[in-house]
Design a protein around this motif. Structure first.
Motif, PDB file in Angstrom:
ATOM      1  N   TRP A 233      -3.704 -22.572 -15.114  1.00 51.82           N
ATOM      2  CA  TRP A 233      -2.182 -22.489 -15.560  1.00 51.82           C
ATOM      3  C   TRP A 233      -1.624 -21.130 -15.139  1.00 51.82           C
ATOM      4  CZ3 TRP A 233      -0.717 -27.103 -16.860  1.00 51.82           C
ATOM      5  CH2 TRP A 233      -1.536 -28.149 -17.178  1.00 51.82           C
ATOM      6  N   TRP A 234      -2.216 -20.664 -14.398  1.00 47.20           N
ATOM      7  CA  TRP A 234      -1.477 -19.146 -13.928  1.00 47.20           C
ATOM      8  C   TRP A 234      -1.713 -18.935 -12.575  1.00 47.20           C
ATOM      9  CZ3 TRP A 234       2.343 -17.061 -16.094  1.00 47.20           C
ATOM     10  CH2 TRP A 234       2.597 -15.698 -15.619  1.00 47.20           C
ATOM     11  N   PHE A 235      -1.038 -17.628 -12.056  1.00 44.40           N
ATOM     12  CA  PHE A 235      -1.609 -17.409 -10.685  1.00 44.40           C
ATOM     13  C   PHE A 235      -3.079 -17.311 -10.464  1.00 44.40           C
ATOM     14  CE2 PHE A 235       3.059 -16.436 -11.715  1.00 44.40           C
ATOM     15  CZ  PHE A 235       3.659 -17.247 -10.291  1.00 44.40           C
ATOM     16  N   ASP A 236      -3.511 -17.392  -9.072  1.00 43.73           N
ATOM     17  CA  ASP A 236      -4.860 -17.245  -8.799  1.00 43.73           C
ATOM     18  C   ASP A 236      -5.134 -15.730  -8.768  1.00 43.73           C
ATOM     19  OD1 ASP A 236      -5.412 -19.770  -8.850  1.00 43.73           O
ATOM     20  OD2 ASP A 236      -5.142 -20.137  -6.723  1.00 43.73           O
ATOM     21  N   ASP A 237      -6.136 -15.316  -9.239  1.00 45.69           N
ATOM     22  CA  ASP A 237      -6.620 -13.821  -9.245  1.00 45.69           C
ATOM     23  C   ASP A 237      -7.049 -13.299  -7.856  1.00 45.69           C
ATOM     24  OD1 ASP A 237      -6.810 -11.373 -10.377  1.00 45.69           O
ATOM     25  OD2 ASP A 237      -8.388 -11.822 -11.624  1.00 45.69           O
ATOM     26  N   GLU A 238      -6.343 -12.308  -7.212  1.00 47.68           N
ATOM     27  CA  GLU A 238      -6.805 -11.754  -5.909  1.00 47.68           C
ATOM     28  C   GLU A 238      -7.992 -11.003  -6.083  1.00 47.68           C
ATOM     29  OE1 GLU A 238      -3.806 -10.683  -3.295  1.00 47.68           O
ATOM     30  OE2 GLU A 238      -5.268  -9.243  -2.497  1.00 47.68           O
ATOM     31  N   ILE A 239      -9.202 -11.154  -5.396  1.00 42.94           N
ATOM     32  CA  ILE A 239     -10.467 -10.472  -5.537  1.00 42.94           C
ATOM     33  C   ILE A 239     -10.539  -9.615  -4.810  1.00 42.94           C
ATOM     34  CG2 ILE A 239     -12.921 -10.552  -5.695  1.00 42.94           C
ATOM     35  CD1 ILE A 239     -12.661 -13.378  -6.925  1.00 42.94           C
ATOM     36  N   SER A 240     -10.107  -9.917  -3.468  1.00 42.13           N
ATOM     37  CA  SER A 240     -10.255  -8.917  -2.369  1.00 42.13           C
ATOM     38  C   SER A 240      -9.437  -9.298  -1.078  1.00 42.13           C
ATOM     39  CB  SER A 240     -11.642  -8.686  -1.916  1.00 42.13           C
ATOM     40  OG  SER A 240     -11.774  -7.998  -0.771  1.00 42.13           O
ATOM     41  N   SER A 241      -9.002  -8.255  -0.309  1.00 45.94           N
ATOM     42  CA  SER A 241      -8.113  -8.622   0.819  1.00 45.94           C
ATOM     43  C   SER A 241      -8.578  -7.872   1.883  1.00 45.94           C
ATOM     44  CB  SER A 241      -6.672  -8.363   0.296  1.00 45.94           C
ATOM     45  OG  SER A 241      -5.837  -8.658   1.528  1.00 45.94           O
ATOM     46  N   LYS A 242      -8.396  -8.432   3.220  1.00 46.04           N
ATOM     47  CA  LYS A 242      -8.942  -7.816   4.185  1.00 46.04           C
ATOM     48  C   LYS A 242      -8.138  -8.104   5.359  1.00 46.04           C
ATOM     49  CE  LYS A 242     -13.827  -6.895   3.327  1.00 46.04           C
ATOM     50  NZ  LYS A 242     -13.579  -5.316   3.167  1.00 46.04           N
ATOM     51  N   ILE A 243      -7.907  -7.177   6.579  1.00 45.74           N
ATOM     52  CA  ILE A 243      -7.097  -7.386   7.558  1.00 45.74           C
ATOM     53  C   ILE A 243      -7.725  -7.030   8.837  1.00 45.74           C
ATOM     54  CG2 ILE A 243      -4.661  -6.571   8.869  1.00 45.74           C
ATOM     55  CD1 ILE A 243      -3.397  -6.282   5.995  1.00 45.74           C
ATOM     56  N   ASN A 244      -7.647  -7.773   9.842  1.00 44.11           N
ATOM     57  CA  ASN A 244      -7.910  -7.629  11.205  1.00 44.11           C
ATOM     58  C   ASN A 244      -6.913  -7.436  12.092  1.00 44.11           C
ATOM     59  OD1 ASN A 244     -10.821  -7.274  10.791  1.00 44.11           O
ATOM     60  ND2 ASN A 244     -11.283  -9.444  11.100  1.00 44.11           N
ATOM     61  N   THR A 245      -6.487  -6.158  12.725  1.00 44.01           N
ATOM     62  CA  THR A 245      -5.296  -5.935  13.578  1.00 44.01           C
ATOM     63  C   THR A 245      -5.826  -5.892  15.062  1.00 44.01           C
ATOM     64  OG1 THR A 245      -4.435  -5.108  11.712  1.00 44.01           O
ATOM     65  CG2 THR A 245      -3.352  -4.548  13.995  1.00 44.01           C
ATOM     66  N   TYR A 246      -5.249  -6.552  15.879  1.00 42.26           N
ATOM     67  CA  TYR A 246      -5.612  -6.578  17.251  1.00 42.26           C
ATOM     68  C   TYR A 246      -4.389  -6.350  18.205  1.00 42.26           C
ATOM     69  CZ  TYR A 246      -9.557  -9.115  15.622  1.00 42.26           C
ATOM     70  OH  TYR A 246     -10.813  -9.746  15.077  1.00 42.26           O
ATOM     71  N   GLN A 247      -4.618  -5.483  19.247  1.00 42.21           N
ATOM     72  CA  GLN A 247      -3.478  -5.206  19.980  1.00 42.21           C
ATOM     73  C   GLN A 247      -3.925  -5.747  21.257  1.00 42.21           C
ATOM     74  OE1 GLN A 247      -2.848  -0.762  19.747  1.00 42.21           O
ATOM     75  NE2 GLN A 247      -1.029  -1.269  18.340  1.00 42.21           N
ATOM     76  N   VAL A 248      -2.936  -6.280  21.995  1.00 42.02           N
ATOM     77  CA  VAL A 248      -2.945  -7.012  23.575  1.00 42.02           C
ATOM     78  C   VAL A 248      -2.175  -6.093  24.478  1.00 42.02           C
ATOM     79  CG1 VAL A 248      -2.870  -8.829  24.664  1.00 42.02           C
ATOM     80  CG2 VAL A 248      -3.527  -9.139  22.382  1.00 42.02           C
ATOM     81  N   ARG A 249      -2.849  -5.538  25.475  1.00 46.91           N
ATOM     82  CA  ARG A 249      -2.012  -4.895  26.443  1.00 46.91           C
ATOM     83  C   ARG A 249      -2.339  -5.316  27.689  1.00 46.91           C
ATOM     84  NH1 ARG A 249      -1.676   1.029  25.845  1.00 46.91           N
ATOM     85  NH2 ARG A 249      -2.099   0.695  23.399  1.00 46.91           N
TER      86      ARG A 249
END
Lengths: 180, 716
Positions: free
Chosen positions: A72-88
């Motif tokens: 009955w509520w918003f889910d609780d965020e435990i952890s967040s991760k990001i992978n950033t890739y660059q293409v050249r």
């Protein structure tokens, strides 16, 4: 002749559009880590390819969030991760280089398709705090804000540049013997 | 809708939103200029803030236009001028901004295009091709070199290959030589710079390629900006099994002098290529930003136009409102003077003027009030006059009339003011002689005149004494005429009555005195000569003396009647009713004159009056006698009725006789006005006298058959 031309005209816009489709999310649980490997089927548009071939650095972002479900509520965020890739693209070597911004690891590919496939397969997230997590949400998108400023306005509403998978929710498999 | 109207027309809310948006944009701009990457990240939000500002400005302008429309609908003072000024300001500000926009757009497009030309493009392409050719040559050379190494290594036992690798490295141009196992794992490696030794990796995709018995030789990026040539070849060792195949990887540097040139060429080529690619986007971006700037400029100009127009029109609007107030008689409004320019001077002058008008108006109001009071006083005085007063101007328009005029001229309650004098004749045609007289006198410009006018209204003849006086132009603007008139009928009647009384008194006095000697002389003469004369002469004497005596008796009766008329006995009034008197007289007449038919309709209970019964009996007797004598032939029918009417008792006596002669009906109550032979002509005159002694009035009128006498007596 006319029929094939007509078919091309009808299919071409669909083929050219960028698309990031979520296929599956592999999960591997150890005593200390939870490895998440989301797989996306990536189709990039000719406009993006043209930009890369013209030396524009394109940034792709793969993001994963661990959640604990709350009733009955918003889910609780435990952890967040990001992978950033660059293409050249390098003209002299005629190769595409994929750079992982976190580790600064670089890899070269003869074709863009190889690069994208590698990026999709090899992208992995490691979570250490995952005990209470019930599900993971992943997404893949082209970071338009990382484009040169001159390109940002024309690409705001351009579907060819709209490579965004939206958030994909995957339930985490519970370890054997754990309480449901 | 009316409740929403203040919210929709709220000017502060959108202005606040606009200010917040612009401040946010300013903050974003401050953050964006801190670095190129930061600028890239914030750029789109900066643009979004600008677009939001444009939208809010558009909403504000729409709001202002709606405000203008509503005010125009309400016809608010000054709104026409505001509209014109807004259109004028907007019209003035638009052309330069649009010209500037077009010029800037054209300039940007041309300027951006000027960055690129075909020759540079071709030169860079040629350079990159040259670089590619050079690198291909280098790659091929290193591939051949690697092939030789692999050939040598294939003849060396596997265990010694690691040692042999150092020798190969010494004889080659490679930076690093490595041997990998069939699983891609590093077996041994030799590096030209052992101090900076980093274990070389075999990329997975490269391994995948060479594991299919293919040679790998490619130039690839190395480090941040450098280049290197990676060559990977399978080592076909005669002593090794297929499953234990090894791979040689050689990393060859590009000669330093060529590498920097190649990298420079690539960098420039990439920059040029990037700019060429972004040329259209750059132009689009410039155009979009210029459009946003244009829109913000135009909308701000329009907003400023609204603001300026309202500020300029505000004092004019105040002046307009104040002028309207003055036309409505409100002189107290003072407009605040906010500026010292021409408008400020105008407002000061207006305030001074309105103050003077207020003073003048107060004086005029006081004078008008005085005049009103005077007029009211005059009207009051005139209304209490019993004489009729009319004032007319030279055009014969009635300017003034009093109540008595309406009463005397029998005009009802129709207003005569500002009507032509002929209107009076139109309402009452019997007044035509009076109107003709007035018109004639006005035309003749007679200064003062007086004349009696006879007005004949049906059965009533009235005498009006009319006096007129001309008012000169010096006294009243345009001049005029004042006419005063009185109803002289009653006065004339009273004068006639008084004259008749005097005549009757003298007649009675002069005639009565010689009658007794005449009667005595005739009786004495009869006594002296009776029987002494011849029979014939004696008979003549008897007849003559009897005639003299009887005529003297008649004369005495006549003289007594005159005497009664001239000098009535003193009244002895007492409270009582008429019914009993009427019944008694009717009973007596019924006995003495059985032929008379009386019809009585007497009010019950009988009203009480103060009356002299003797005189009232005489009145009734005279009237019944007159009624009886008016019937020439046939049955005599006399109807007597009483009723109350407005605090008066009305007594009607109606007969079926021949009525009054038309020529005497107006004077029937005057002495000697009779149609009867042998009548004294005093009967009705005495009746009228008795009625007047009792404070009543009497009228006579002819009916279709017979006549009616109506008497009104006041109730006690």
């Amino acid at each position: 002749m006319n029929k094939s031309w007509l078919l091309c005209c009808l299919l071409l816009p669909g083929l050219l559009l960028a698309e990031a489709t979520h296929q599956q999310t592999h999960q591997q649980r150890t005593q200390t880590e939870l490895l998440i490997n989301p797989r996306f089927d990536l189709e990039i548009s000719d406009k993006i390819k043209e930009a890369i071939n013209n030396g524009i650095v394109i940034t792709f972002v793969m993001q994963a969030k661990l959640f604990k479900q709350v009733d009955w509520w918003f889910d609780d965020e435990i952890s967040s991760k990001i992978n950033t890739y660059q293409v050249r693209y390098f003209s002299l070597s005629r190769q595409y280089q994929l750079t992982h911004r976190g580790s600064d690891e670089k890899q070269s590919f003869v074709t863009l398709e190889q690069l994208l496939e590698h990026m999709s397969l090899q992208s992995q997230f490691r979570f250490t705090a995952f005990k209470q997590a019930t599900h993971v949400e992943t997404r893949f998108f082209l970071d338009k804000q990382a484009l040169p400023s001159t390109m940002q306005l024309p690409t705001v509403f351009d579907q060819d540049w709209n490579l965004n998978s939206d958030w994909q929710r995957t339930a985490l498999s519970q370890p054997p013997g754990s309480q449901p | 809708m009316k409740q929403l109207r203040p919210l929709l027309l709220n000017k502060n809310l959108p202005i606040m939103a606009l200010l917040i948006t612009l401040l946010t944009a300013l903050y974003l701009l401050a953050r964006a200029i801190q670095g190129a990457e930061q600028f890239n990240r914030i750029y789109i939000w900066l643009f979004a803030a600008s677009v939001l500002a444009v939208l809010i400005l558009t909403l504000i302008i729409i709001q202002r236009i709606v405000w203008l429309y509503l005010k125009r609908k309400d016809k608010e003072p000054g709104i026409q001028l505001t509209t014109r000024m807004v259109l004028m300001f907007t019209g003035l500000s638009l052309p330069p901004v649009i010209v500037l926009y077009l010029f800037a757009t054209m300039l940007v497009n041309q300027y951006v295009d000027s960055w690129f030309d075909v020759r540079t493009d071709q030169a860079l392409n040629d350079a990159i091709t040259l670089g590619n050719t050079f690198l291909d040559t280098q790659t091929l050379a290193h591939l051949n070199e690697a092939r030789s190494m692999v050939t040598e290594l294939s003849e060396v036992p596997v265990l010694n290959q690691a040692i042999y690798l150092d020798r190969l490295l010494d004889n080659s141009k490679a930076n690093s030589l490595s041997i990998y196992g069939s699983d891609g794992q590093l077996v041994s490696s030799s590096n030209i710079d052992p101090l900076n030794f980093v274990s070389p990796t075999l990329p997975q995709n490269t391994f995948n390629e060479v594991s299919n018995n293919r040679n790998y030789a490619r130039v690839e990026p190395a480090g941040a900006t450098g280049l290197q040539i990676r060559v990977v070849l399978p080592i076909f060792n005669n002593t090794a099994s297929v499953g234990s195949r090894r791979y040689l990887q050689g990393l060859f540097p590009i000669p330093e002098e060529y590498e920097s040139l190649a990298i420079n060429i690539e960098t420039q080529f990439h920059e040029y290529d990037k700019q060429t690619y972004q040329r259209q986007q750059l132009k689009s971006t410039f155009n979009i930003i210029l459009t946003i700037v244009l829109l913000i400029s135009v909308l701000l100009a329009m907003l400023r136009a609204f603001s300026s127009a309202r500020r300029l029109v505000a004092p004019i609007k105040l002046l307009s409102e104040a002028t309207k107030d003055i036309t409505e008689g409100k002189f107290s409004k003072v407009i605040p003077v906010d500026s010292k320019d021409e408008l400020g001077l105008l407002i000061e002058s207006f305030n001074s003027m309105s103050s003077q008008i207020a003073t003048s108006s107060a004086l005029a109001h006081r004078a008008q009030s005085d005049a009103e009071n005077q007029r009211a006083y005059l009207e009051n005085v005139l209304s209490h006059l019993t004489s009729g007063v009319i004032s007319i101007d030279q055009d014969l328009l009635i300017r003034l009339s009093n109540e008595a005029t309406h009463k005397i001229l029998h005009l009802g309650k129709h207003s005569l003011i500002n009507r032509n004098i002929d209107y009076i004749a139109m309402k009452n045609p019997t007044l035509q002689p009076l109107i003709e007289l007035i018109k004639q006198k006005v035309t003749d410009k007679t200064n003062y005149w007086q004349q009696e006018v006879l007005i004949a209204e049906d059965s009533l003849r009235r005498i009006l004494l009319v006096r007129g006086s001309q008012i000169s132009e010096q006294e009243i603007e345009g001049g005029g005429h004042v006419i005063v008139f009185d109803d002289q009928t009653i006065i004339n009647q009273a004068q006639r009555d008084a004259a008749w009384s005097e005549v009757a008194r003298r007649l009675a006095h002069e005639v009565k005195n010689p009658l007794t000697p005449i009667q005595l002389s005739a009786e004495r003469m009869h006594m002296r000569f009776a029987g002494k004369l011849s029979k014939e002469e004696d008979e003549i004497l008897n007849r003559a003396t009897q005639t003299i005596v009887s005529q003297v008796e008649n004369l005495k009766t006549l003289v007594n009647a005159f005497s009664d008329y001239a000098k009535p006995p003193e009244l002895k009034k007492e409270l009582g009713g008429l019914n009993q008197l009427i019944n008694e007289i009717v009973d007596l007449y019924s006995l003495s004159h059985p032929g008379i038919v009386f019809e009585l309709d007497l009010i019950e209970p009988e009203p009480q009056l103060l009356l002299d019964k003797g005189r009232m009996t005489q009145l009734l007797t005279n009237l019944i006698k007159n009624a009886q004598e008016s019937v020439d032939e046939g049955d005599v029918r006399i109807a007597i009725s009483t009723r109350t009417d407005h605090n008066q008792l009305q007594l009607n006596i109606t007969d079926n006789g021949h009525g009054f002669a038309e020529d005497i009906i107006e004077h029937v109550f005057e002495p000697y006005e009779t149609t009867k032979q042998g009548g004294s002509g005093l009967g009705l005159a005495i009746v009228k006298k008795i009625v007047e002694e009792h404070g009543g009035t009497i009228e006579a009128e002819n009916l279709t058959v017979g006549a009616r006498i109506s008497i009104h007596l006041p109730l006690a």
